[in-house]
Design an enzyme around this catalytic site. Structure first.
Site, mmCIF file in Angstrom:
data_model
loop_
_atom_site.group_PDB
_atom_site.id
_atom_site.type_symbol
_atom_site.label_atom_id
_atom_site.label_comp_id
_atom_site.label_asym_id
_atom_site.label_seq_id
_atom_site.Cartn_x
_atom_site.Cartn_y
_atom_site.Cartn_z
ATOM 1 N N ILE A 149 32.737 31.075 37.397
ATOM 2 C CA ILE A 149 32.642 29.971 38.360
ATOM 3 C C ILE A 149 31.921 30.414 39.646
ATOM 4 O O ILE A 149 31.016 29.707 40.105
ATOM 5 C CB ILE A 149 34.032 29.363 38.663
ATOM 6 C CG1 ILE A 149 34.624 28.757 37.381
ATOM 7 C CG2 ILE A 149 33.922 28.301 39.750
ATOM 8 C CD1 ILE A 149 36.030 28.211 37.535
ATOM 9 N N GLU B 194 33.866 41.119 49.244
ATOM 10 C CA GLU B 194 34.368 42.359 48.647
ATOM 11 C C GLU B 194 33.327 42.892 47.651
ATOM 12 O O GLU B 194 32.913 44.033 47.714
ATOM 13 C CB GLU B 194 35.660 41.933 47.981
ATOM 14 C CG GLU B 194 36.295 42.768 47.009
ATOM 15 C CD GLU B 194 37.480 41.947 46.442
ATOM 16 O OE1 GLU B 194 38.107 41.179 47.209
ATOM 17 O OE2 GLU B 194 37.748 42.084 45.256
ATOM 18 N N GLY C 218 41.247 40.811 45.836
ATOM 19 C CA GLY C 218 41.107 40.420 47.234
ATOM 20 C C GLY C 218 41.362 38.942 47.467
ATOM 21 O O GLY C 218 41.000 38.413 48.509
ATOM 22 N N GLY D 109 34.283 35.540 44.619
ATOM 23 C CA GLY D 109 35.174 36.350 43.783
ATOM 24 C C GLY D 109 34.567 36.625 42.417
ATOM 25 O O GLY D 109 33.364 36.448 42.192
ATOM 26 N N ILE D 110 35.445 37.039 41.496
ATOM 27 C CA ILE D 110 35.014 37.461 40.166
ATOM 28 C C ILE D 110 35.064 36.294 39.189
ATOM 29 O O ILE D 110 35.954 35.453 39.285
ATOM 30 C CB ILE D 110 35.962 38.592 39.680
ATOM 31 C CG1 ILE D 110 35.627 39.883 40.445
ATOM 32 C CG2 ILE D 110 35.909 38.816 38.189
ATOM 33 C CD1 ILE D 110 36.522 41.053 40.102
ATOM 34 N N GLY D 111 34.112 36.251 38.235
ATOM 35 C CA GLY D 111 34.196 35.251 37.156
ATOM 36 C C GLY D 111 32.968 34.356 37.088
ATOM 37 O O GLY D 111 32.066 34.421 37.931
HETATM 38 N N1 COA Z 1 47.194 29.335 30.487
HETATM 39 C C1 COA Z 1 46.934 30.168 29.477
HETATM 40 N N2 COA Z 1 45.759 30.816 29.333
HETATM 41 C C2 COA Z 1 44.833 30.603 30.270
HETATM 42 C C3 COA Z 1 45.037 29.743 31.349
HETATM 43 C C4 COA Z 1 46.271 29.080 31.445
HETATM 44 N N3 COA Z 1 46.539 28.240 32.436
HETATM 45 N N4 COA Z 1 43.912 29.719 32.117
HETATM 46 C C5 COA Z 1 43.038 30.547 31.529
HETATM 47 N N5 COA Z 1 43.595 31.067 30.416
HETATM 48 C C6 COA Z 1 42.963 32.016 29.501
HETATM 49 C C7 COA Z 1 41.575 31.549 29.094
HETATM 50 O O1 COA Z 1 41.642 30.685 27.968
HETATM 51 C C8 COA Z 1 40.884 32.854 28.803
HETATM 52 O O2 COA Z 1 41.319 33.299 27.535
HETATM 53 P P1 COA Z 1 40.322 34.055 26.531
HETATM 54 O O3 COA Z 1 39.990 35.350 27.230
HETATM 55 O O4 COA Z 1 41.145 34.221 25.312
HETATM 56 O O5 COA Z 1 39.144 33.133 26.409
HETATM 57 C C9 COA Z 1 41.485 33.801 29.817
HETATM 58 O O6 COA Z 1 42.733 33.228 30.226
HETATM 59 C C10 COA Z 1 40.604 34.009 31.042
HETATM 60 O O7 COA Z 1 40.260 32.775 31.608
HETATM 61 P P2 COA Z 1 38.854 32.540 32.322
HETATM 62 O O8 COA Z 1 38.992 31.262 33.040
HETATM 63 O O9 COA Z 1 37.723 32.725 31.383
HETATM 64 O O10 COA Z 1 38.838 33.788 33.340
HETATM 65 P P3 COA Z 1 37.680 34.410 34.229
HETATM 66 O O11 COA Z 1 37.106 35.565 33.531
HETATM 67 O O12 COA Z 1 36.739 33.368 34.770
HETATM 68 O O13 COA Z 1 38.565 34.988 35.409
HETATM 69 C C11 COA Z 1 40.488 34.937 36.838
HETATM 70 C C12 COA Z 1 39.392 34.146 36.149
HETATM 71 C C13 COA Z 1 41.328 33.962 37.630
HETATM 72 C C14 COA Z 1 41.362 35.638 35.790
HETATM 73 C C15 COA Z 1 39.835 35.999 37.757
HETATM 74 O O14 COA Z 1 39.016 35.365 38.680
HETATM 75 C C16 COA Z 1 40.891 36.787 38.493
HETATM 76 O O15 COA Z 1 41.427 37.735 37.957
HETATM 77 N N6 COA Z 1 41.181 36.417 39.733
HETATM 78 C C17 COA Z 1 42.271 37.006 40.510
HETATM 79 C C18 COA Z 1 41.846 37.870 41.626
HETATM 80 C C19 COA Z 1 40.735 37.386 42.497
HETATM 81 O O16 COA Z 1 40.312 36.263 42.474
HETATM 82 N N7 COA Z 1 40.293 38.281 43.313
HETATM 83 C C20 COA Z 1 39.184 38.044 44.202
HETATM 84 C C21 COA Z 1 38.007 38.787 43.782
HETATM 85 S S1 COA Z 1 38.441 40.409 43.192
#
Ligand code: COA
Length: 434
Positions: free
Chosen positions: A220, A239, A337, A216-218
């Site tokens: 990790i 995807e 996805g 996925g995205i990100g």
């Molecule tokens: N409560 C409040 N804020 C939170 C939080 C929580 N439990 N968990 C994370 N955050 C905040 C972080 O502090 C960060 O804030 P910042 O931008 O001010 O630093 C922000 O949310 C993003 O967190 P981060 O862990 O850096 O996100 P990421 O860029 O690694 O993306 C997802 C993680 C989960 C948002 C992303 O993978 C996603 O949108 N997934 C959903 C869809 C998916 O997985 N699809 C499959 C592939 S498309």
């Protein structure tokens, strides 16, 4: 012959944008396939149109047509997955952005079912010697919309790679071309942190040799890829195809040789990464781009062997409800996805599929635990707890599939940050989980 057809359809960007009419539903290609030349000019027709809705999975740039408050009533961005621009516009409360709840494999078909799109704007490579263009970096929903829209405008960009699979389109299937050559949008790959690497190592424990993976995205998922270097004969059904997959292929880790479905091929719906990735994708017969409605269909995903989906979430409650797209009522990103791939994996026909949801154990510089007793009020659940398999943090793996609420709460607390375990245990007892 095709050259004449192409020339007869070639118009200026301003002319293409002027085709937008009041009340139109416009759908644009997403991510690196975004038609940036046209989208940067949508706002110019503001005074001539009202109630135009522009749908996209993910817009890369903060375009004026939805960032400027004066666009309200003229344009609205309807996003299937928020990115920094749409997030900022939402936060500003200008009323120019809204979210479309969806599961990626059904996003286009559900939208077409709701209303026939008036115009599709996308991007493509220059026409080849047989009169075909390649839709290049993505056909997640783009080809389905091309087939359904009243008219189709494609931006020709010489810097896009010519990709294979279902990406080809004959010039006769396009209403208008505009030429707009610019650098294909790239995605910087952040250097993994210590925490990312710790999560990546736990993920690697769960990925067997010969697995078929989805990332996925990100940050990790990128670190997870780094941790897979010692694996053998991995395959890809994903995807989004990213740099780390190309690198694992070059290192001989990904071979696609043991896949049950499309052996020897990478299967993906879109690509986003570096210029090096795009050059590698160019004329690369090892990579098949297919429609998202097929690639992400859980019934297709489950046919893969040893399918492992690796996605990320924002928080998870003690019963295993996964929130990946929203924080309270604030829509942060989208379902994308995640549900498609998690469900397809756990339902793998060979009985060996796994879904991994990775999560930092804390957010906001360690101030809050992402493993929480209950989700904040209004938070959308991305992955229902009945579909959750593994939750992975930098402190361990919480096994969820088939586990009772008591076991889940226990396993999740063990994977939570040590600073929050005591408090979580207390709350879990009060809620009757432990
Ligand atoms: N409560 C409040 N804020 C939170 C939080 C929580 N439990 N968990 C994370 N955050 C905040 C972080 O502090 C960060 O804030 P910042 O931008 O001010 O630093 C922000 O949310 C993003 O967190 P981060 O862990 O850096 O996100 P990421 O860029 O690694 O993306 C997802 C993680 C989960 C948002 C992303 O993978 C996603 O949108 N997934 C959903 C869809 C998916 O997985 N699809 C499959 C592939 S498309």
């Amino acid at each position: 012959m095709w050259k004449e057809i192409y020339k007869s359809k070639l118009i200026a960007i301003e002319e293409a944008v002027a085709k937008i009419k009041s009340g139109d539903d416009v759908i644009v290609a997403q991510c690196a396939s975004e038609p940036q030349g046209c989208m940067a000019k949508f706002h110019l027709v503001k005074d001539k149109v009202e109630n135009v809705r522009v749908f996209s999975v993910l817009t890369l740039k903060p375009y004026d047509f939805y960032m400027k408050p004066e666009m309200k009533g003229h344009f609205e961005l309807c996003s299937w997955f928020h990115a920094p621009g749409s997030r900022e516009a939402l936060k500003a409360g200008a009323g120019t952005v809204t979210y479309v709840p969806n599961m990626l494999h059904r996003a286009a078909l559900d939208r077409i079912h709701a209303k026939k799109p008036a115009i599709f704007f996308g991007t493509c490579t220059p026409v080849d010697s047989k009169g075909f263009v390649s839709l290049s970096l993505g056909i997640t929903y783009e080809k389905d919309v091309i087939e359904a829209a009243d008219s189709v405008v494609l931006e020709v960009n010489e810097n896009l790679p010519r990709t294979f699979g279902d990406t080809h389109l004959h010039v006769s299937g396009v209403d208008y071309f505009v030429e707009y050559t610019h650098e294909a949008p790239t995605l910087p790959e952040p250097k993994p942190t210590e925490t990312d690497l710790a999560i990546g190592n736990y993920i690697a424990e769960l990925v067997p040799d010969e697995a078929t993976i989805q990332l996925g995205i990100g940050g990790i998922p990128n670190a997870a890829a780094l941790a897979l270097k010692e694996k053998k004969n991995l395959g890809v059904h994903t995807e989004m195809i990213v740099d780390s997959m190309m690198e694992l292929y070059e290192q001989g880790v990904i071979t696609n040789k043991k896949k049950a479905l499309y052996k020897d091929k990478f299967i993906c719906t879109f690509a986003m990464g570096s210029r090096k990735l795009y050059d590698w994708l160019d004329d690369n017969m090892a990579v098949e781009f297919k429609r998202g409605r097929w690639v992400n269909d859980p019934c297709v995903i489950r046919q893969n062997s040893k399918m492992v989906s690796i996605n990320t979430c924002l928080m998870v409650d003690l019963t295993g409800q996964v929130a990946s797209e929203a924080i309270g009522t604030r829509q942060y990103s989208g379902t994308g996805g995640q549900t498609d791939t998690a469900v397809g994996s756990v339902e793998g026909l060979d009985g060996q599929g796994k879904s991994l949801i990775a999560c930092y154990s804390t957010a906001k510089n360690g101030a809050i635990s992402t493993i929480c007793p209950v989700l904040p009020e209004g938070t959308a659940v991305t992955l229902h707890r009945s579909n959750v398999d593994h939750i992975v943090t930098e402190h361990g793996i919480a096994y969820m599939r088939g586990r009772t609420v008591r076991e889940r709460a226990h396993n999740l607390i063990a994977a939570a940050h040590p600073d929050f375990r005591g408090e979580l245990k207390e709350k879990a007892k009060k809620l009757g989980y432990l």
